[in-house]
Design an enzyme around this catalytic site. Sequence first.
Site, PDB file in Angstrom:
ATOM      1  N   GLU A  79       1.103  -1.133  -0.383  1.00  0.00           N
ATOM      2  CA  GLU A  79      -0.184   0.355  -0.014  1.00  0.00           C
ATOM      3  C   GLU A  79       0.886   1.252   0.419  1.00  0.00           C
ATOM      4  O   GLU A  79       2.096   1.355   0.993  1.00  0.00           O
ATOM      5  CB  GLU A  79      -1.101   0.206   1.145  1.00  0.00           C
ATOM      6  CG  GLU A  79      -1.865  -1.271   0.952  1.00  0.00           C
ATOM      7  CD  GLU A  79      -3.049  -0.832   2.263  1.00  0.00           C
ATOM      8  OE1 GLU A  79      -4.158  -1.551   2.095  1.00  0.00           O
ATOM      9  OE2 GLU A  79      -2.815  -1.197   3.216  1.00  0.00           O
ATOM     10  N   CYS A 108       3.143   8.923   0.604  1.00  0.00           N
ATOM     11  CA  CYS A 108       4.176   8.419   1.436  1.00  0.00           C
ATOM     12  C   CYS A 108       3.887   7.106   0.678  1.00  0.00           C
ATOM     13  O   CYS A 108       3.536   5.839   0.550  1.00  0.00           O
ATOM     14  CB  CYS A 108       2.913   8.266   2.778  1.00  0.00           C
ATOM     15  SG  CYS A 108       3.753   6.900   4.466  1.00  0.00           S
ATOM     16  N   CYS A 168       7.117  -6.524   7.180  1.00  0.00           N
ATOM     17  CA  CYS A 168       7.851  -5.909   7.852  1.00  0.00           C
ATOM     18  C   CYS A 168       8.605  -6.413   8.705  1.00  0.00           C
ATOM     19  O   CYS A 168       7.703  -7.222   9.686  1.00  0.00           O
ATOM     20  CB  CYS A 168       7.687  -4.385   8.334  1.00  0.00           C
ATOM     21  SG  CYS A 168       9.188  -3.761   9.332  1.00  0.00           S
ATOM     22  N   CYS A 186       7.575  -3.878  15.649  1.00  0.00           N
ATOM     23  CA  CYS A 186       6.962  -2.765  16.127  1.00  0.00           C
ATOM     24  C   CYS A 186       5.787  -3.369  16.603  1.00  0.00           C
ATOM     25  O   CYS A 186       4.673  -3.578  15.922  1.00  0.00           O
ATOM     26  CB  CYS A 186       7.034  -1.758  15.388  1.00  0.00           C
ATOM     27  SG  CYS A 186       8.223  -0.614  15.305  1.00  0.00           S
ATOM     28  N   CYS A 230       2.889  -0.898  14.993  1.00  0.00           N
ATOM     29  CA  CYS A 230       2.230  -0.934  13.564  1.00  0.00           C
ATOM     30  C   CYS A 230       1.155  -2.138  12.968  1.00  0.00           C
ATOM     31  O   CYS A 230       1.641  -3.646  13.134  1.00  0.00           O
ATOM     32  CB  CYS A 230       3.348  -0.830  12.917  1.00  0.00           C
ATOM     33  SG  CYS A 230       3.434  -0.474  11.832  1.00  0.00           S
ATOM     34  N   CYS A 238      -1.121   7.023  10.131  1.00  0.00           N
ATOM     35  CA  CYS A 238       0.179   6.110  10.877  1.00  0.00           C
ATOM     36  C   CYS A 238      -0.090   4.517  10.585  1.00  0.00           C
ATOM     37  O   CYS A 238      -0.755   5.197  11.849  1.00  0.00           O
ATOM     38  CB  CYS A 238       1.515   7.979  11.774  1.00  0.00           C
ATOM     39  SG  CYS A 238       2.451   6.758  12.146  1.00  0.00           S
TER      40      CYS A 238
END
Length: 350
Positions: free
Chosen positions: A90, A103, A110, A114, A117, A335
């Site tokens: 995305e 962005c 990933c 985290c 996230c 975010c």
Amino acid sequence: MTNLIDLTFHELEALIVSLGEPPYRARQVWQWLWQKGCRDIGQMTDVSKALRARLAEVAEIGWPDVLRVRESADGTVKFLLGLSDGEAVECVLIPEKDHFTACLSTQVGCAMGCGFCATGMLGFRRNMTPGEMLGQVLVARQYLLDAGEPLALRNLVFMGMGEPLLNYDNLVKTLEALHHPQGLDFSGRRITVSTAGVRRNLLELGRMGLCSLAVSLHAPTQEMRARIMPGAAKLPLPELMGLLREYPLKPRERLTFEYLLLDGVNDSDADARDLVRLLSTVKAKVNLIVYNATPGLPFRQPDAGRVAAFQEILKAKGLTATIRKSKGADIAAACGQLRAEAECAGRGDA
């Protein structure tokens, strides 16, 4: 087949020369790719038919496929993009006062893990190629052109899916392509790369001068960082700050530290004071981000009063601290919310 948008300018030049053509032909092809957004080698009308035919035998122009576009009430646009191997990522177009910011993602998934996230829930799939990263820019720019949008795409932030410094070689090729004056011609002042904290290549990125740096900090102590950012915490916070003290900065330039406020986790007055002490040895400004609730994650958004109190402590101690206005939360584009739900696209679920 070689995807032409995966190539640096010099790699494209080498390919053109290998086909028996003079090097200057590479500039013509490059301009078609990046300035004119050409997607068909046959449409490069000022390139000889013979070269177009030879080039089409060995190469193609492969943009990511647009699987889904979602538009927010605030003008934010989120793209679900399909890659050539069936993976998906995305990226987001964010409206600003006089321009758009894109962005961009750098990895499929990933590895940093985290806890706040959504991307981290996917795990790590693979690195994106330069063409896949640049393809996001091409798709976003074409969307604005097709929509007749008067505002241009002017800023790029590598803050989407993935940790950019873990895909460093492809990131650098991407940044070099973005800078090329016969191509997209982005200034380094308009490109920001965000890292959660990776030792390898951090200072080298600064020495190259191709972008600004933003540090995803989100915790003022090593103990807290290890709890909510286990991957990033493998580089101990004191060592990260030591590296950042060496990071090359231009006159009057400061490092940006991103700090995501999580209710009851890292948003107390004591946390704010710890953050002031942590950043006292570097030239810093703080970008406060209010957490956007994400299904499946245990965190909450702090109330406005707590956010304001945290900001005031930083400002009272001389730190520049701004609160980032959240955009696109209604389409899970804010975010920490990107997760490339390709399965949902297949089922028709939004």
